[in-house]
Design an enzyme around this catalytic site. Structure first.
Site, PDB file in Angstrom:
ATOM      1  N   CYS A  12       0.823  -1.257   0.088  1.00 18.12           N
ATOM      2  CA  CYS A  12       0.160   0.055   0.006  1.00 18.12           C
ATOM      3  C   CYS A  12       0.866   1.158  -0.029  1.00 18.12           C
ATOM      4  O   CYS A  12       2.179   1.236  -0.101  1.00 18.12           O
ATOM      5  CB  CYS A  12      -0.863   0.174   1.196  1.00 18.12           C
ATOM      6  SG  CYS A  12      -0.048   0.060   2.743  1.00 18.12           S
ATOM      7  N   ASN A 112       2.126   1.190   5.925  1.00 23.68           N
ATOM      8  CA  ASN A 112       2.783   0.488   4.744  1.00 23.68           C
ATOM      9  C   ASN A 112       3.759  -0.501   5.059  1.00 23.68           C
ATOM     10  O   ASN A 112       4.602  -0.169   5.619  1.00 23.68           O
ATOM     11  CB  ASN A 112       3.353   1.481   3.729  1.00 23.68           C
ATOM     12  CG  ASN A 112       4.042   0.843   2.457  1.00 23.68           C
ATOM     13  OD1 ASN A 112       3.558  -0.079   1.876  1.00 23.68           O
ATOM     14  ND2 ASN A 112       4.922   1.645   2.204  1.00 23.68           N
ATOM     15  N   GLY A 113       3.449  -2.010   4.550  1.00 23.73           N
ATOM     16  CA  GLY A 113       4.529  -2.870   4.969  1.00 23.73           C
ATOM     17  C   GLY A 113       3.826  -4.031   5.722  1.00 23.73           C
ATOM     18  O   GLY A 113       2.508  -4.303   5.329  1.00 23.73           O
ATOM     19  N   TYR A 254      10.816  -1.728  -9.560  1.00 27.57           N
ATOM     20  CA  TYR A 254       9.464  -1.893  -9.978  1.00 27.57           C
ATOM     21  C   TYR A 254       8.363  -0.961  -9.097  1.00 27.57           C
ATOM     22  O   TYR A 254       7.929  -0.398  -9.756  1.00 27.57           O
ATOM     23  CB  TYR A 254       8.944  -3.177  -9.882  1.00 27.57           C
ATOM     24  CG  TYR A 254       7.502  -3.309 -10.247  1.00 27.57           C
ATOM     25  CD1 TYR A 254       6.945  -3.014 -11.364  1.00 27.57           C
ATOM     26  CD2 TYR A 254       6.479  -3.738  -9.284  1.00 27.57           C
ATOM     27  CE1 TYR A 254       5.505  -3.076 -11.905  1.00 27.57           C
ATOM     28  CE2 TYR A 254       5.215  -3.877  -9.517  1.00 27.57           C
ATOM     29  CZ  TYR A 254       4.609  -3.458 -10.793  1.00 27.57           C
ATOM     30  OH  TYR A 254       3.291  -3.434 -11.153  1.00 27.57           O
ATOM     31  N   CYS A 452      14.962 -11.058  -1.747  1.00 26.75           N
ATOM     32  CA  CYS A 452      14.202 -11.676  -2.561  1.00 26.75           C
ATOM     33  C   CYS A 452      15.125 -12.345  -3.752  1.00 26.75           C
ATOM     34  O   CYS A 452      14.910 -13.289  -4.348  1.00 26.75           O
ATOM     35  CB  CYS A 452      13.047 -10.914  -3.284  1.00 26.75           C
ATOM     36  SG  CYS A 452      13.753  -9.432  -3.936  1.00 26.75           S
TER      37      CYS A 452
END
Length: 475
Positions: A12, A112-113, A254, A452
């Site tokens: 978000c 957010n997170g 991204y 990641c």
């Protein structure tokens, strides 16, 4: 590439403002600028005197705040959120900001997170009598604040003690009856910036929100910092010692808008440098370079400039189709590919095409786009990725929670190439990406989270220690 079509989803975006008579309207514009970070729900809470007013619903910002919705949000301070939801997080009750009212004062929170020890904390709080109304991690903080009760502690102190119990990636905005509070996790995994708009203070997940409202970016929120903004101005305190900075690398690859700056680094420029570095690391004989709109365009331009291969619009994005990463199911995401993208036959027909992409997650959409280009007459399709292979799950608010979802896990590059039916496949090296972003790969703390790509996480993921004793939560 269109990560939204493959299921790479950011959680978000949050926004806050203090000291402006049009707080709700400005929050609307700020959230609109952050719409790319979440499209399934939106909400704004304003403060009018001691009253908190809330409007929130599922849908896009302009849908939630249509008609007279904004007029009902009175006050000179506000917080807001745009939200992406997973299957477990659906429903209007999970749309933020959440509002909590009690005899000790009202509190509104947006996040957010992702809090990685939220389940353990929730179970502990439920054993102590807490009853949860949502599936959101955000509600955990509110219960912690409430249960940290003491006549000698101010609300600010209770918030600090509650924040210190959280593990993971979190950027909070909180609105109380007398202040706007902003908190950043000790590793700064999620972006959060502070700005000034005349005499008003503003905070946002990305600086692009400041640009649209005419605010000046002052600085980023520091690791482990709690910022308190009220009528007396801005005050900073620490709720935790700062750990090594570990900004999410996928923000640069991204998630963030190209016109945003994170840690003083412009996103478009960083992506363009990634494309240039990629062209240095691979030599391909080709006729045309194209990028998959929108997040790969900057890298494609950089690749073209460095390689000398002409850049063309080989793929066109339908601007009237919403970002389909919002669809929580893979089936719905996949149905959006042909609606979302169209190859330009006159550009790719008979050509050797370099298709620049930001990342590959599951690979199903990469395969479909490669096929589309070849069906349009491309002689060869060489896929180059402006980031390293994604091989590990993310637990910090990005919707890749298992390695079984990742095509590159336990596969060689050649095996991935074969699966997506490309003529060649190249990934940017981790060191190349760090250099292009503007970090030093030689330093132990490079300033980026690479979990990641490497499987090395900057925080604990699953708690292997006992839950805090009640006396550590309830003073």
């Amino acid at each position: 590439m269109l990560a939204e079509l493959r299921g790479l989803n950011e959680e978000c975006g949050v926004f806050g403002i203090w000291g402006h008579e049009d707080a709700a309207q400005i929050s609307y514009y700020g959230l609109h600028a952050l719409q790319h970070r979440g499209q399934e729900g939106a909400g704004i809470v304003t403060k009018e005197g001691k009253k908190l007013h809330v409007v929130k619903d599922e849908g896009l910002v302009n849908e939630v705040f249509s008609g007279d919705a904004i007029k009902n949000l009175k006050g000179n301070a506000a917080i807001g959120q745009v939200r992406y939801t997973t299957e477990n997080g659906r429903g209007i009750e999970n749309v933020q900001p959440l509002v909590f009212r009690s005899t000790t004062g009202s509190l509104s929170i947006a996040l957010n997170g992702n809090i990685v020890n939220a389940v353990e904390l929730r179970e502990h709080l439920e054993r102590q009598g807490s009853i949860f109304q949502t599936a959101s991690d955000t509600e955990v903080l509110a219960h912690l604040v409430k249960r940290t009760t003491s006549g000698t502690l101010t609300q600010r102190d209770r918030v600090k003690k509650a924040l210190a119990l959280l593990k993971g990636a979190f950027a909070f905005v909180m609105l109380t009856e007398d202040s706007l509070m902003v908190a950043q996790d000790p590793n700064t995994i999620r972006p959060l910036s502070i700005g000034k708009m005349g005499d008003a203070w503003v905070v946002a997940s990305e600086t692009c929100a400041f640009d649209i409202i005419g605010a000046e970016c002052i600085r980023s929120v520091e690791p482990g910092e709690l910022v308190i903004i009220n009528d007396k101005g801005m005050h900073s305190e620490r709720f935790a010692e700062a750990s090594d900075r570990a900004m999410c690398s996928m923000e640069y690859v991204y998630f963030a808008r190209p016109d945003s700056n994170i840690d003083g680094i412009n996103i478009h420029s960083a992506r363009k440098r990634c494309g240039k570095q990629l062209a240095r690391e691979v030599k391909i004989e080709a006729d045309v370079v194209t990028g998959v709109p929108d997040s790969s365009i900057s890298a494609a331009i950089g690749f073209s400039e460095e390689s000398g291969i002409p850049y063309e619009l080989g793929l066109i994005k339908n601007r009237y189709v919403g970002r389909t990463f919002i669809q929580p199911s893979q089936e719905l995401r996949e149905k959006g590919v042909k609606m979302k993208l169209s190859p330009v036959q006159q550009v790719v027909q008979g050509k050797r095409v370099v298709m620049v992409d930001d990342s590959i997650v599951r690979g199903t959409t990469s395969k479909r786009i490669v096929r589309m280009l070849k069906e349009a007459g491309a002689k060869e399709v060489h896929v180059v990725i402006a980031s390293p292979p994604l091989v590990s799950p993310c637990y910090y608010g990005v919707d890749i929670s298992t390695d079984s979802e990742l095509i590159a896990t336990n596969r060689t590059v050649e095996e991935v190439r074969d699966l997506i039916e490309a003529d060649s496949l190249t990934f940017l090296s981790a060191d190349g990406m760090l250099k292009a972003i503007g970090r030093s790969p030689e330093m132990k703390n490079c300033g980026q989270c690479l979990a990641c790509f490497t499987g090395n996480y900057p925080t604990e993921i699953y708690s292997d220690t006992a839950m805090p004793h009640e006396k550590e939560i309830v003073r």
